[in-house]
Design a protein around this motif. Sequence first.
Motif, PDB file in Angstrom:
ATOM      1  N   LEU A  18      28.328  34.739  34.489  1.00 29.11           N
ATOM      2  CA  LEU A  18      28.277  35.813  33.506  1.00 29.11           C
ATOM      3  C   LEU A  18      26.860  36.349  33.355  1.00 29.11           C
ATOM      4  O   LEU A  18      26.645  37.557  33.237  1.00 29.11           O
ATOM      5  N   ALA A  21      26.202  38.536  36.214  1.00 30.57           N
ATOM      6  CA  ALA A  21      26.953  39.782  36.094  1.00 30.57           C
ATOM      7  C   ALA A  21      26.275  40.737  35.119  1.00 30.57           C
ATOM      8  O   ALA A  21      26.387  41.955  35.244  1.00 30.57           O
ATOM      9  N   LYS A  44      33.251  46.363  44.255  1.00 30.48           N
ATOM     10  CA  LYS A  44      33.040  45.186  43.431  1.00 30.48           C
ATOM     11  C   LYS A  44      31.581  44.754  43.475  1.00 30.48           C
ATOM     12  O   LYS A  44      30.921  44.857  44.509  1.00 30.48           O
ATOM     13  N   THR A  45      31.089  44.247  42.351  1.00 29.98           N
ATOM     14  CA  THR A  45      29.761  43.651  42.311  1.00 29.98           C
ATOM     15  C   THR A  45      29.849  42.263  42.936  1.00 29.98           C
ATOM     16  O   THR A  45      30.642  41.430  42.497  1.00 29.98           O
ATOM     17  N   PHE A  68      36.315  32.988  36.980  1.00 27.65           N
ATOM     18  CA  PHE A  68      35.567  34.164  36.539  1.00 27.65           C
ATOM     19  C   PHE A  68      35.983  35.388  37.352  1.00 27.65           C
ATOM     20  O   PHE A  68      36.145  36.486  36.813  1.00 27.65           O
ATOM     21  N   GLU A  69      36.160  35.190  38.651  1.00 26.83           N
ATOM     22  CA  GLU A  69      36.561  36.279  39.535  1.00 26.83           C
ATOM     23  C   GLU A  69      37.922  36.827  39.124  1.00 26.83           C
ATOM     24  O   GLU A  69      38.140  38.042  39.129  1.00 26.83           O
ATOM     25  N   LYS A  70      38.848  35.932  38.742  1.00 28.13           N
ATOM     26  CA  LYS A  70      40.178  36.369  38.295  1.00 28.13           C
ATOM     27  C   LYS A  70      40.086  37.145  36.991  1.00 28.13           C
ATOM     28  O   LYS A  70      40.801  38.126  36.792  1.00 28.13           O
ATOM     29  N   ASP A  71      39.208  36.698  36.104  1.00 34.61           N
ATOM     30  CA  ASP A  71      39.077  37.331  34.799  1.00 34.61           C
ATOM     31  C   ASP A  71      38.315  38.647  34.852  1.00 34.61           C
ATOM     32  O   ASP A  71      38.385  39.445  33.910  1.00 34.61           O
ATOM     33  N   HIS A  72      37.560  38.871  35.936  1.00 35.43           N
ATOM     34  CA  HIS A  72      36.746  40.081  36.074  1.00 35.43           C
ATOM     35  C   HIS A  72      37.028  40.716  37.435  1.00 35.43           C
ATOM     36  O   HIS A  72      36.313  40.446  38.411  1.00 35.43           O
ATOM     37  N   PRO A  73      38.059  41.548  37.529  1.00 31.29           N
ATOM     38  CA  PRO A  73      38.473  42.140  38.810  1.00 31.29           C
ATOM     39  C   PRO A  73      37.394  42.973  39.499  1.00 31.29           C
ATOM     40  O   PRO A  73      37.497  43.233  40.700  1.00 31.29           O
ATOM     41  N   ASP A  74      36.368  43.382  38.742  1.00 30.48           N
ATOM     42  CA  ASP A  74      35.311  44.208  39.327  1.00 30.48           C
ATOM     43  C   ASP A  74      34.194  43.362  39.944  1.00 30.48           C
ATOM     44  O   ASP A  74      33.188  43.895  40.419  1.00 30.48           O
ATOM     45  N   VAL A  75      34.354  42.022  39.919  1.00 31.57           N
ATOM     46  CA  VAL A  75      33.326  41.119  40.435  1.00 31.57           C
ATOM     47  C   VAL A  75      33.895  40.235  41.541  1.00 31.57           C
ATOM     48  O   VAL A  75      35.002  39.712  41.407  1.00 31.57           O
TER      49      VAL A  75
END
Length: 271
Positions: A18, A21, A44-45, A68-75
């Motif tokens: 996080l 990010a 994606k970042t 974290f990747e699942k919770d933040h699709p843009d990462v």
Amino acid sequence: MKWMKQFGMRVLSLGVVLSLAGCGGGEGGAAGTSGAASTGESEKTKLAFVTNASADFWSYSNAAAKQFEKDHPDVEVIFKAGDGTPAKQKQIVDDLISAGVKGIAISPIDPVAQTKMINEWAEKIKVICCDSDAPQANRVCYFGTDNVEGGRRVGTLIKEALAGSEGPQKIMVFVGIKEVANAQERFQGTKESLQGTNIEIIDLLTDDVDFAKARKNAENTLTAHPDVAALVGLWEYNPPQILNALESAGKLGQIKTVGFDENFATLRAID
């Protein structure tokens, strides 16, 4: 207690990702858009987590990074394991930078030798040190344990384990790589805690993150120092290998074992 330790490591790992990010903007900041944006798709970042070596200790971090990747699709989070050498970490990070990674969390193996290396990376991307620090480098921050204090706690446990014993009490201490900051700091804290006691540290033995060598170090200690009172493992896999050596020698329960870091074999032995 076990689930609290597991949860704590997951929270730590998620916090690292996080933090990365949130390191957007400016040089080495978050990814913008590329040609994909013209088709309505956002790039994606890319972030990365680089360990010092392969060990069960890092499985929680890997799981947390995936979550974290699942919770933040843009990462996109890339998880890479080192082999215990700075050269391998350099190869991994250089390749990640070439692949467009915008931030990495890394556990440095040799903080002094890698300071220049980390500074060069920091000119291009955001860098966080995790688990072990490189305080002179231009990293954003350090995420991890106060390892000196952790070493002092180990010293307290050793004193409790050997309480009531008369005469000099000899102990052997084990780590993976002596140059790593967390190994030096844990050993420093342990020594500080044992000052003025009847407990004598024979030596600090290393194994280069070779589990077979870690067990052999413990076995050799039992042979060379039959009067050893306790074996102390400061890296996650050391206590299980100490236990294996003691079991093989028929000395479980006769020689005290003190360990640092979480490992299921260690927790089962405590239970």
